[in-house]
Design a protein around this motif. Structure first.
Motif, PDB file in Angstrom:
ATOM      1  N   LEU A 148       0.080  -4.974   8.082  1.00 24.78           N
ATOM      2  CA  LEU A 148      -0.883  -4.326   7.199  1.00 24.78           C
ATOM      3  C   LEU A 148      -0.483  -2.874   6.967  1.00 24.78           C
ATOM      4  CD1 LEU A 148      -4.220  -5.745   8.575  1.00 24.78           C
ATOM      5  CD2 LEU A 148      -3.165  -6.250   6.400  1.00 24.78           C
ATOM      6  N   GLU A 149      -0.022  -2.239   8.041  1.00 22.19           N
ATOM      7  CA  GLU A 149       0.379  -0.845   7.918  1.00 22.19           C
ATOM      8  C   GLU A 149       1.587  -0.718   6.989  1.00 22.19           C
ATOM      9  OE1 GLU A 149       0.623   1.129  11.779  1.00 22.19           O
ATOM     10  OE2 GLU A 149       1.875   2.594  10.773  1.00 22.19           O
TER      11      GLU A 149
ATOM     12  N   PHE B 198      -8.789   6.568   2.940  1.00 25.98           N
ATOM     13  CA  PHE B 198      -8.443   5.348   2.207  1.00 25.98           C
ATOM     14  C   PHE B 198      -9.118   5.268   0.847  1.00 25.98           C
ATOM     15  CE2 PHE B 198      -7.520   2.575   6.121  1.00 25.98           C
ATOM     16  CZ  PHE B 198      -6.243   3.077   6.134  1.00 25.98           C
TER      17      PHE B 198
ATOM     18  N   LEU C 256      -6.594  -5.266   0.506  1.00 26.46           N
ATOM     19  CA  LEU C 256      -5.676  -4.897   1.597  1.00 26.46           C
ATOM     20  C   LEU C 256      -6.274  -3.752   2.410  1.00 26.46           C
ATOM     21  CD1 LEU C 256      -2.784  -5.243   2.788  1.00 26.46           C
ATOM     22  CD2 LEU C 256      -2.099  -3.396   1.301  1.00 26.46           C
ATOM     23  N   ILE C 257      -6.811  -2.747   1.709  1.00 24.32           N
ATOM     24  CA  ILE C 257      -7.353  -1.597   2.424  1.00 24.32           C
ATOM     25  C   ILE C 257      -8.586  -2.001   3.220  1.00 24.32           C
ATOM     26  CG2 ILE C 257      -8.538   0.590   2.027  1.00 24.32           C
ATOM     27  CD1 ILE C 257      -6.375   1.276   0.050  1.00 24.32           C
TER      28      ILE C 257
ATOM     29  N   PHE D 149      -5.761  -6.232  -5.393  1.00 29.27           N
ATOM     30  CA  PHE D 149      -5.028  -6.560  -4.162  1.00 29.27           C
ATOM     31  C   PHE D 149      -5.096  -5.386  -3.193  1.00 29.27           C
ATOM     32  CE2 PHE D 149      -1.269  -6.597  -1.529  1.00 29.27           C
ATOM     33  CZ  PHE D 149      -1.252  -7.895  -1.051  1.00 29.27           C
TER      34      PHE D 149
ATOM     35  N   ILE E 221      -3.063  -5.646  -9.328  1.00 25.45           N
ATOM     36  CA  ILE E 221      -2.532  -4.905  -8.175  1.00 25.45           C
ATOM     37  C   ILE E 221      -3.630  -4.078  -7.529  1.00 25.45           C
ATOM     38  CG2 ILE E 221      -0.875  -3.155  -7.461  1.00 25.45           C
ATOM     39  CD1 ILE E 221       1.000  -4.123  -9.508  1.00 25.45           C
ATOM     40  N   GLN E 222      -4.492  -3.472  -8.374  1.00 25.46           N
ATOM     41  CA  GLN E 222      -5.570  -2.658  -7.799  1.00 25.46           C
ATOM     42  C   GLN E 222      -6.512  -3.496  -6.959  1.00 25.46           C
ATOM     43  OE1 GLN E 222      -7.107  -0.793 -11.293  1.00 25.46           O
ATOM     44  NE2 GLN E 222      -5.252   0.432 -11.515  1.00 25.46           N
TER      45      GLN E 222
ATOM     46  N   LEU F 257      -5.073   5.737  -6.935  1.00 25.63           N
ATOM     47  CA  LEU F 257      -4.233   4.715  -7.554  1.00 25.63           C
ATOM     48  C   LEU F 257      -4.839   4.249  -8.874  1.00 25.63           C
ATOM     49  CD1 LEU F 257      -3.124   2.542  -4.509  1.00 25.63           C
ATOM     50  CD2 LEU F 257      -1.787   4.176  -5.799  1.00 25.63           C
TER      51      LEU F 257
ATOM     52  N   SER G 176      -9.147  -4.128  10.675  1.00 29.47           N
ATOM     53  CA  SER G 176      -8.368  -4.314  11.900  1.00 29.47           C
ATOM     54  C   SER G 176      -8.040  -3.013  12.616  1.00 29.47           C
ATOM     55  CB  SER G 176      -7.096  -5.124  11.655  1.00 29.47           C
ATOM     56  OG  SER G 176      -6.661  -5.053  10.369  1.00 29.47           O
ATOM     57  N   PHE G 177      -8.006  -1.888  11.897  1.00 27.09           N
ATOM     58  CA  PHE G 177      -7.679  -0.643  12.587  1.00 27.09           C
ATOM     59  C   PHE G 177      -8.928   0.162  12.939  1.00 27.09           C
ATOM     60  CE2 PHE G 177      -3.687  -1.755  10.834  1.00 27.09           C
ATOM     61  CZ  PHE G 177      -2.709  -1.097  11.547  1.00 27.09           C
TER      62      PHE G 177
ATOM     63  N   PHE H  84       3.227   0.934  -6.454  1.00 28.96           N
ATOM     64  CA  PHE H  84       2.303   1.071  -7.573  1.00 28.96           C
ATOM     65  C   PHE H  84       2.624   2.340  -8.362  1.00 28.96           C
ATOM     66  CE2 PHE H  84      -1.768   2.116  -9.575  1.00 28.96           C
ATOM     67  CZ  PHE H  84      -2.009   0.919 -10.217  1.00 28.96           C
TER      68      PHE H  84
ATOM     69  N   LEU I 110      -7.540   7.222  -1.636  1.00 31.36           N
ATOM     70  CA  LEU I 110      -6.261   6.607  -2.023  1.00 31.36           C
ATOM     71  C   LEU I 110      -6.482   5.572  -3.124  1.00 31.36           C
ATOM     72  CD1 LEU I 110      -3.214   6.109  -1.413  1.00 31.36           C
ATOM     73  CD2 LEU I 110      -3.943   4.324   0.130  1.00 31.36           C
TER      74      LEU I 110
ATOM     75  N   MET J 197      -1.956   5.828  10.759  1.00 35.97           N
ATOM     76  CA  MET J 197      -1.055   4.707  10.464  1.00 35.97           C
ATOM     77  C   MET J 197       0.386   5.174  10.406  1.00 35.97           C
ATOM     78  SD  MET J 197      -3.303   2.729   7.736  1.00 35.97           S
ATOM     79  CE  MET J 197      -2.474   1.297   8.253  1.00 35.97           C
TER      80      MET J 197
ATOM     81  N   ARG K 135      -8.999  -4.925   4.614  1.00 33.92           N
ATOM     82  CA  ARG K 135      -8.453  -5.585   5.808  1.00 33.92           C
ATOM     83  C   ARG K 135      -7.937  -4.555   6.805  1.00 33.92           C
ATOM     84  NH1 ARG K 135      -6.812 -10.629   7.123  1.00 33.92           N
ATOM     85  NH2 ARG K 135      -6.419  -9.574   9.086  1.00 33.92           N
ATOM     86  N   VAL K 136      -7.265  -3.547   6.306  1.00 35.89           N
ATOM     87  CA  VAL K 136      -6.729  -2.518   7.208  1.00 35.89           C
ATOM     88  C   VAL K 136      -7.877  -1.839   7.933  1.00 35.89           C
ATOM     89  CG1 VAL K 136      -5.531  -0.315   7.281  1.00 35.89           C
ATOM     90  CG2 VAL K 136      -4.648  -2.141   5.867  1.00 35.89           C
TER      91      VAL K 136
END
Lengths: 502, 120
Positions: free
Chosen positions: A157-158, B25, B94-95, B90, B87-88, B32, B101-102, A168, B28, B110, B97-98
């Motif tokens: 993930l990182e 995040f 993804l973020i 996704f 993509i955005q 994007l 888990s973190f 992107f 971020l 990170m 999920r991060v």
């Protein structure tokens, strides 16, 4: 039939991916479809190469709209050679994944995604249209995103966050560059653009600006200095089957696009581009190899070496003579095969010993002598020891450099070769030569159970090594083909006439 | 209008770079998205703006009547918007999920995949 031949490298992975989606619940069926697709792809790309070798550049207009209005697919020797190396890599990685990748990842769409990734690679290599190039790059990048994140472990993930963010941004640069090109020249067809930039009406400053946009965009994707920091941070995180494919092919597709665009379109201001590329190539080589020297992990050393090798490919573009471009092309082919193979070997080692850390590994030479020989061949190829494949690429590049008196970059490249041997020796000493450090018995039991899988893991490594030996020991036809490909690239008239049918 | 749009693009780009360089995040993601928007707008403007003339050929004509807006940049734009949207989304997942888990929203936490493994 000729039109079909160009389409096949795109159609086979596409239909393969669709077909494997129908067998979502059965991994075995997906494996079967995947292997079949790989075999067909390999045959189709070899047929394409032989056809181009005989008849020159092949083109087809999708939907029969004549160029420059429709979507053009162009296959010249350069693109066909990349497609072939991609399909050899794909086949090896597929064979490796059957035993080398955990079941959980295999059931969650690994096989279809890998096929779509290959679709993107073939598309990016065969397209003759700037905007299509962008679309194919997106196809392959989205697949890379999914593959790097597949499984969702913490390091993955990182790595994925870094990879997605920087790519992107690269995509946005690419789009902006396409916008500038269309805004100034009013076309997107590569052949027509090549004609338009050579007319006096073209606006050189704006075209230069667009060229820099493309340099940044593909520079990020190809990991050239100073845009490579994402690569060593993300490439080693996914399982080795995924790393091997991505590491082997994706950066080289970026390099393919750079070479294509900077030999066909952005050639008008070489007073700017050639010194710029020379400096970038030198720094890419040196920083990559220094980064590799400082690492203690099998995969991370290999990841940094990707960066270093990209420098050599860029060096060919910087020297810009037929021999140098041929050297670059040969080097790309060689590097795709060797790098994938080294990653696969690290995977076989890790499968047996359960780690990639050099400190914990050892004694592989005693336990797996065959694997050691295979590693030895690949490592020497990477470092460029004659008669293995890396030597011929570096020889061509160095000779081309001496011919036009670019001594500094040649000396840098030769010094970097020495450093590469240093890194490979480090892996050899730590992983294969030294005594295995004491480990806990639990791990021993675990690795004992994995023993019977090992045979099948060797198969892809052996196949790749055969190809590496072939292009090294019998380099003549490959070098001749690379030189022909370079002629085609530098003689833009050939490309333009083939597409626009003048 | 043509004069305002480049400034808007510039503001969007600078805002997006500012946000991407933040450690959070959420910023971020915003960065994007803004940079995607800026690029799309750039693509639209650089294809030259023609107002009030569509590139549709009338029933009695053989060619479109000048002046008409160039349809190619619009087609590119549509494709780019769709791809960017994919993509955005996704990235957002993804973020998420991060974060799950973190348990952190700070990008500075990170940096493990960049680090050289310690000697044991």
């Amino acid at each position: 039939m000729n039109h079909l031949l160009i389409m096949l490298p795109i159609l086979i992975p596409l239909y393969g991916a669709i077909l494997s989606l129908f067998f979502w619940r059965s991994v075995r069926a997906q494996q079967f479809v995947g292997i079949m697709a790989q075999v067909c792809l390999l045959i189709a790309s070899f047929m394409l190469l032989f056809d181009i070798n005989e008849n020159g550049i092949r083109t087809t207009q999708v939907g029969s709209w004549p160029a420059p209005y429709g979507i053009t697919l162009v296959a010249d020797l350069f693109s066909a050679m990349i497609v072939i190396s991609g399909s050899i890599t794909g086949m090896a990685v597929y064979l490796f994944s059957i035993k080398g990748l955990d079941k959980a990842r295999q059931t969650f769409g690994y096989y279809p995604v890998l096929l779509v990734l290959q679709l993107g690679v073939s598309g990016a290599c065969l397209t003759g249209d700037l905007f299509n190039l962008f679309v194919w790059f997106e196809v392959l990048l989205i697949c890379c995103f999914v593959l790097i994140a597949l499984g969702g472990t913490k390091p993955q993930l990182e790595g994925a966050i870094k990879y997605v963010t920087i790519n992107f941004l690269a995509t946005n640069f690419l789009l902006a560059g396409i916008g500038v090109v269309y805004g100034t020249l009013g076309s997107l067809n590569l052949a027509e653009l090549a004609v338009l930039v050579r007319t006096p009406a073209a606006h050189p400053a704006l075209i230069n600006m667009a060229g820099m946009f493309f340099l940044i965009a593909f520079g990020i994707k190809a990991a050239i200095f100073p845009l490579f920091f994402w690569l060593p941070a993300s490439y080693h995180t996914p399982p080795i089957a995924i790393s091997a494919f991505i590491a082997g092919i994706i950066t080289k597709v970026g390099m393919y696009a750079l070479i294509r665009l900077f030999t066909l379109i952005f050639v008008t201001d070489q007073d700017l581009t050639i010194p710029l590329f020379t400096v970038l190539a030198g720094f890419t080589m040196v920083l990559g190899v220094l980064g590799a020297a400082s690492q203690n992990d099998f995969r991370k050393i290999l990841s940094f070496h990707i960066v270093s090798q990209i420098g050599y490919m860029l060096m060919g573009l910087a020297l810009f003579t037929p021999l140098a471009i041929a050297g670059s092309i040969y080097f790309i082919i060689h590097n795709i095969l060797v790098k994938t193979n080294l990653f696969l070997i690290s995977g076989v080692v890790a499968h047996r010993h359960g780690t990639f850390a050099l400190k914990k590994l050892g004694g592989v030479y005693l336990q797996q002598p065959l694997l050691s020989v295979l590693f030895f061949i690949s490592a020497f190829s990477l470092a460029g020891i004659p008669p293995f494949s890396g030597f011929w690429g570096k020889f061509m590049l160095a000779k081309a450099g001496f011919e036009i008196d670019s001594f500094v970059i040649v000396l840098v490249s030769l010094a970097v070769s020495l450093m590469t041997i240093f890194s490979m020796t480090k892996i050899w000493n730590e992983v294969f030569w030294k005594k295995k450090p004491e480990s806990d018995p639990l791990l021993e039991v675990m690795t004992e159970q994995k023993q019977h899988h090992n045979r099948l893991l060797y198969l892809p490594v052996v196949i790749m090594t055969v190809f590496i030996l072939f292009i090294g020991l019998y380099a003549e036809p490959v070098v001749a083909m690379a030189q022909l490909a370079a002629e085609q690239l530098l003689n833009s008239e050939l490309y333009i006439n083939a597409v626009l049918k003048r | 209008m043509e004069l305002i749009l480049p400034f808007i693009i510039g503001i969007l780009y600078s805002a997006s770079i500012y946000l991407i360089l933040h450690r959070h995040f959420f910023k971020l993601i915003l960065g994007l998205i803004l940079s995607g928007l800026a690029t799309n707008l750039f693509l639209f403007v650089i294809g030259r703006l023609t107002r009030g003339g569509s590139a549709i050929i009338g029933p009695d004509e053989n060619v479109a009547v000048e002046p008409f807006a160039d349809p190619v940049p619009q087609a590119l734009l549509l494709t780019a918007i769709v791809i960017g949207f994919g993509i955005q989304s996704f990235t957002i997942v993804l973020i998420k999920r991060v974060y799950q888990s973190f348990g952190t929203t700070d990008l500075d936490d990170m940096s493990t995949t960049d680090q050289i493994e310690e000697h044991h």
